[in-house]
Motif scaffolding. Structure first.
Motif, PDB file in Angstrom:
ATOM      1  N   ASN A 192       0.869  -1.153  -0.040  1.00 20.47           N
ATOM      2  CA  ASN A 192      -0.103  -0.036   0.077  1.00 20.47           C
ATOM      3  C   ASN A 192       0.891   1.300   0.138  1.00 20.47           C
ATOM      4  N   HIS A 193       2.003   1.209   0.779  1.00 21.03           N
ATOM      5  CA  HIS A 193       2.890   2.480   0.918  1.00 21.03           C
ATOM      6  C   HIS A 193       3.706   2.488  -0.725  1.00 21.03           C
ATOM      7  N   PHE A 194       4.031   1.500  -1.092  1.00 17.94           N
ATOM      8  CA  PHE A 194       4.693   1.552  -2.414  1.00 17.94           C
ATOM      9  C   PHE A 194       3.813   2.336  -3.523  1.00 17.94           C
ATOM     10  N   TYR A 195       2.514   1.760  -3.306  1.00 15.80           N
ATOM     11  CA  TYR A 195       1.513   2.327  -4.411  1.00 15.80           C
ATOM     12  C   TYR A 195       0.932   3.840  -4.145  1.00 15.80           C
ATOM     13  N   SER A 196       1.449   4.300  -2.898  1.00 15.34           N
ATOM     14  CA  SER A 196       0.782   5.765  -2.367  1.00 15.34           C
ATOM     15  C   SER A 196       1.974   6.562  -2.353  1.00 15.34           C
ATOM     16  N   ASP A 197       3.343   6.267  -3.417  1.00 14.48           N
ATOM     17  CA  ASP A 197       4.166   6.957  -3.701  1.00 14.48           C
ATOM     18  C   ASP A 197       5.110   7.135  -2.303  1.00 14.48           C
ATOM     19  N   GLN A 198       5.071   6.076  -1.662  1.00 17.08           N
ATOM     20  CA  GLN A 198       5.966   6.221  -0.314  1.00 17.08           C
ATOM     21  C   GLN A 198       6.973   5.129  -0.210  1.00 17.08           C
ATOM     22  N   PRO A 199       7.792   4.837  -1.400  1.00 13.22           N
ATOM     23  CA  PRO A 199       8.788   3.758  -1.453  1.00 13.22           C
ATOM     24  C   PRO A 199       9.552   3.616  -0.221  1.00 13.22           C
ATOM     25  N   GLU A 200      10.027   4.639   0.319  1.00 17.38           N
ATOM     26  CA  GLU A 200      11.126   4.785   1.285  1.00 17.38           C
ATOM     27  C   GLU A 200      10.423   3.856   2.556  1.00 17.38           C
ATOM     28  N   ILE A 201       8.999   4.109   2.917  1.00 19.59           N
ATOM     29  CA  ILE A 201       8.425   3.629   3.954  1.00 19.59           C
ATOM     30  C   ILE A 201       8.086   1.897   3.597  1.00 19.59           C
ATOM     31  N   ALA A 202       7.836   1.828   2.483  1.00 18.22           N
ATOM     32  CA  ALA A 202       7.610   0.395   1.845  1.00 18.22           C
ATOM     33  C   ALA A 202       8.701  -0.442   2.242  1.00 18.22           C
ATOM     34  N   LEU A 203      10.030   0.240   2.015  1.00 12.80           N
ATOM     35  CA  LEU A 203      11.188  -0.728   2.128  1.00 12.80           C
ATOM     36  C   LEU A 203      11.642  -0.943   3.512  1.00 12.80           C
ATOM     37  N   ARG A 204      10.944  -0.194   4.556  1.00 11.59           N
ATOM     38  CA  ARG A 204      10.991  -0.696   5.862  1.00 11.59           C
ATOM     39  C   ARG A 204      10.432  -1.834   6.118  1.00 11.59           C
ATOM     40  N   PHE A 205       9.026  -1.746   5.635  1.00 14.17           N
ATOM     41  CA  PHE A 205       8.515  -3.067   5.886  1.00 14.17           C
ATOM     42  C   PHE A 205       8.815  -4.237   5.305  1.00 14.17           C
ATOM     43  N   TYR A 206       9.388  -4.091   4.112  1.00 19.38           N
ATOM     44  CA  TYR A 206       9.868  -5.450   3.402  1.00 19.38           C
ATOM     45  C   TYR A 206      11.346  -5.815   3.910  1.00 19.38           C
ATOM     46  N   ARG A 207      12.010  -4.733   4.385  1.00 16.91           N
ATOM     47  CA  ARG A 207      13.432  -5.032   5.340  1.00 16.91           C
ATOM     48  C   ARG A 207      12.735  -5.922   6.558  1.00 16.91           C
ATOM     49  N   ARG A 208      11.796  -5.648   7.183  1.00 16.53           N
ATOM     50  CA  ARG A 208      11.448  -6.261   8.314  1.00 16.53           C
ATOM     51  C   ARG A 208      11.083  -7.672   7.884  1.00 16.53           C
ATOM     52  N   LEU A 209      10.437  -7.998   6.542  1.00 15.55           N
ATOM     53  CA  LEU A 209      10.080  -9.313   6.441  1.00 15.55           C
ATOM     54  C   LEU A 209      11.526 -10.067   6.225  1.00 15.55           C
ATOM     55  N   LEU A 210      12.637  -9.416   5.736  1.00  9.98           N
ATOM     56  CA  LEU A 210      13.749 -10.062   5.679  1.00  9.98           C
ATOM     57  C   LEU A 210      14.579 -10.313   6.800  1.00  9.98           C
ATOM     58  N   GLN A 211      14.289  -9.493   7.737  1.00 12.59           N
ATOM     59  CA  GLN A 211      14.620  -9.756   9.185  1.00 12.59           C
ATOM     60  C   GLN A 211      14.093 -10.917   9.936  1.00 12.59           C
ATOM     61  N   MET A 212      12.905 -11.258   9.390  1.00 10.90           N
ATOM     62  CA  MET A 212      11.982 -12.297   9.987  1.00 10.90           C
ATOM     63  C   MET A 212      12.291 -13.607   9.656  1.00 10.90           C
ATOM     64  N   GLY A 213      13.259 -13.562   8.278  1.00 12.80           N
ATOM     65  CA  GLY A 213      13.554 -14.838   7.885  1.00 12.80           C
ATOM     66  C   GLY A 213      13.053 -15.243   6.443  1.00 12.80           C
ATOM     67  N   VAL A 214      11.955 -14.279   6.101  1.00 15.23           N
ATOM     68  CA  VAL A 214      11.298 -14.606   4.758  1.00 15.23           C
ATOM     69  C   VAL A 214      12.542 -14.324   3.564  1.00 15.23           C
ATOM     70  N   TYR A 215      12.552 -15.375   2.718  1.00 20.70           N
ATOM     71  CA  TYR A 215      13.704 -15.214   1.931  1.00 20.70           C
ATOM     72  C   TYR A 215      13.132 -15.892   0.684  1.00 20.70           C
ATOM     73  N   ASN A 216      12.821 -15.093  -0.518  1.00 22.60           N
ATOM     74  CA  ASN A 216      12.232 -15.698  -1.699  1.00 22.60           C
ATOM     75  C   ASN A 216      12.413 -14.445  -2.677  1.00 22.60           C
ATOM     76  N   SER A 217      12.135 -15.292  -3.876  1.00 24.08           N
ATOM     77  CA  SER A 217      12.299 -14.260  -4.938  1.00 24.08           C
ATOM     78  C   SER A 217      11.376 -12.973  -4.820  1.00 24.08           C
ATOM     79  N   GLN A 218      10.201 -13.139  -4.589  1.00 25.42           N
ATOM     80  CA  GLN A 218       9.100 -11.809  -4.608  1.00 25.42           C
ATOM     81  C   GLN A 218       9.641 -10.861  -3.680  1.00 25.42           C
TER      82      GLN A 218
END
Length: 467
Positions: A287-313
């Motif tokens: 939702n943040h990505f499509y609302s012109d807030q890619p920096e905030i979206a990046l924080r959420f996706y980094r959080r997923l990476l920290q949680m151990g989600v590790y895939n192509s998507q």
């Protein structure tokens, strides 16, 4: 689970009736308990999500599925994007790798992979259902429940499962809520939604359970009554405060009704209760990505990476967020990792498609052309790539190639407005006003609020008036 982000369209050429019924027909609809209103009130139907009052994003900003819903940040089994909603649409839908059998795919997916150990062996089936005396087993409650689970989940034999459940609940003198839920599940699978609703309501009166509320909500959603499902979830939250599955169910319904702001609020409530909920994090990030807030979206996706989600998507989305947030040092490395982790050709195609958009963003159109070509090598039914290749061909002056690519894109994805609009622009430039007007009408039907289409329609009508 998977996350898909489709990037925005290129500029200039855009990337990517009333029913007459006789009296007999009216009588059939009145008597049919499962009939859905032909014209639903605004904001009360999933069939017309654009009529919601939530002010959702337009298709120009966020890609939509065949049914008109915006693509979510999390792929769910019940709402696969691009799934045909009617039989006619299913027949017309091209047999892609993602929807190879759009009509009959519902039944096969119910068999649990976890029960593979019970697979049919050369000596005969694990249990021969035709020889079972269901009445005898129904009188043994513990054995009956295990047998029902096997018949329902492994054998996928709904009729025998329903017979066993009916006999068992009769033996229990209709006082066992568990059997009522199972009968409701059988009715739901058989398409008897009103009967399923009665069973689930009866079970809820005997025993208040979150699972039963979720099943009843599924029935209401299948009957296209999202408002009733929302009210049911909210009543459930009064009895089970902070229940994550109920909050998530409300958020999903709002998302399907194109009320993205309300959906985001409920996803935030989910994170207050469970801050490791992958679906909520992915949807808020999208939702943040499509609302012109890619920096905030990046924080959420980094959080997923920290949680151990590790895939192509995830790496695909990280690459897009880094690019739009102007963190170019991480963009290509993220896409490289996404390509390395891609498990099938569809995922590879998504990554190459988004790399094509990165190439367009930095002005390297030759690289963009190669990326979109590689997208089609991996997935020959990628409508967005055909559309964007057509725009690049048009920039080179190859009109006929562009027209052929746009026709392919519009036939693969009739719900997208970009190919229709581009055909209209192309036809208008070469003087074929009739084809331009027809394509512009299709574009307006797919996206009524598109200003460029409205301006083109106005110009064409002025041309026709002069003639």
């Amino acid at each position: 689970a998977a996350w898909n982000l489709k990037t925005r369209a290129l500029t200039e050429m855009v990337y990517v009736d009333e029913i007459d019924m006789d009296q007999e027909g009216i009588a059939e609809i009145i008597l049919d308990e499962n009939a859905i209103a032909q014209v639903a009130r605004p904001g009360t139907s999933l069939k017309l999500p654009g009529t919601g009052q939530g002010g959702g994003p337009s298709p120009a900003v966020r890609p939509v599925t065949q049914s008109g819903r915006p693509i979510t940040g999390f792929v769910r089994p019940s709402t696969q994007s691009g799934r045909p909603s009617t039989m006619e649409q299913a027949i017309r839908t091209p047999r892609t790798a993602l929807t190879a059998r759009p009509i009959t795919s519902a039944s096969g997916g119910y068999v649990r992979p976890g029960t593979a150990s019970m697979i049919t062996n050369p000596d005969g089936p694990f249990i021969n259902l035709s020889r079972l005396n269901l009445t005898k087993y129904a009188q043994k409650p513990k054995l009956a429940k295990a047998l029902f689970e096997y018949i329902f989940h492994h054998e996928n034999d709904i009729k025998n499962a329903l017979d066993l459940a009916a006999l068992a609940t009769e033996y229990a003198q209709f006082k066992d809520w568990w059997w009522k839920v199972q009968i409701g599940k059988c009715y739901y699978r058989l398409g008897l939604y009103r009967e399923a609703e009665k069973q689930f309501k009866s079970a809820l009166k005997q025993q208040d359970m979150v699972d039963t509320i979720l099943y009843l909500a599924k029935v209401y959603l299948r009957l296209d009554q999202p408002v009733t499902a929302l009210n049911l979830f909210k009543q459930g939250l009064e009895r089970f405060p902070g229940e994550v599955t109920l909050l998530c169910g409300i958020a999903r319904i709002y998302e399907e009704m194109n009320n993205i702001s309300s959906a985001a609020e409920y996803y935030k409530d989910v994170l207050k209760q469970d801050n490791t909920h992958v679906e909520a994090i992915a949807c808020i990030g999208s939702n943040h990505f499509y609302s012109d807030q890619p920096e905030i979206a990046l924080r959420f996706y980094r959080r997923l990476l920290q949680m151990g989600v590790y895939n192509s998507q995830l790496f695909n989305n990280l690459g897009l967020c880094c690019f739009y947030a102007q963190q170019y040092d991480m963009t290509l490395s993220s896409f490289e990792r996404a390509l390395f982790l891609a498990e099938n050709e569809e995922e590879t195609a998504d990554v190459w498609y988004n790399l094509g958009h990165v190439a367009v963003g930095i002005g390297d159109l030759n690289l963009a052309y190669q990326c979109f070509k590689l997208t089609l090598v991996n997935n020959n039914d990628y409508a967005e790539a055909y559309n964007n290749l057509a725009v690049l061909e048009m920039r080179k002056g190859h009109t006929e190639q562009a027209r052929a690519l746009l026709q392919t894109a519009s036939s693969l994805a009739p719900h997208m407005y970009e190919p229709h609009f581009n055909v209209a622009i192309l036809s208008e430039k070469v003087g074929d006003l009739q084809r331009s007007y027809t394509a512009a009408q299709k574009s307006e039907e797919a996206f009524p609020g598109h200003v460029d289409t409205q301006q083109l329609m106005k110009q064409l009508k002025e041309h026709f008036a002069m003639l």
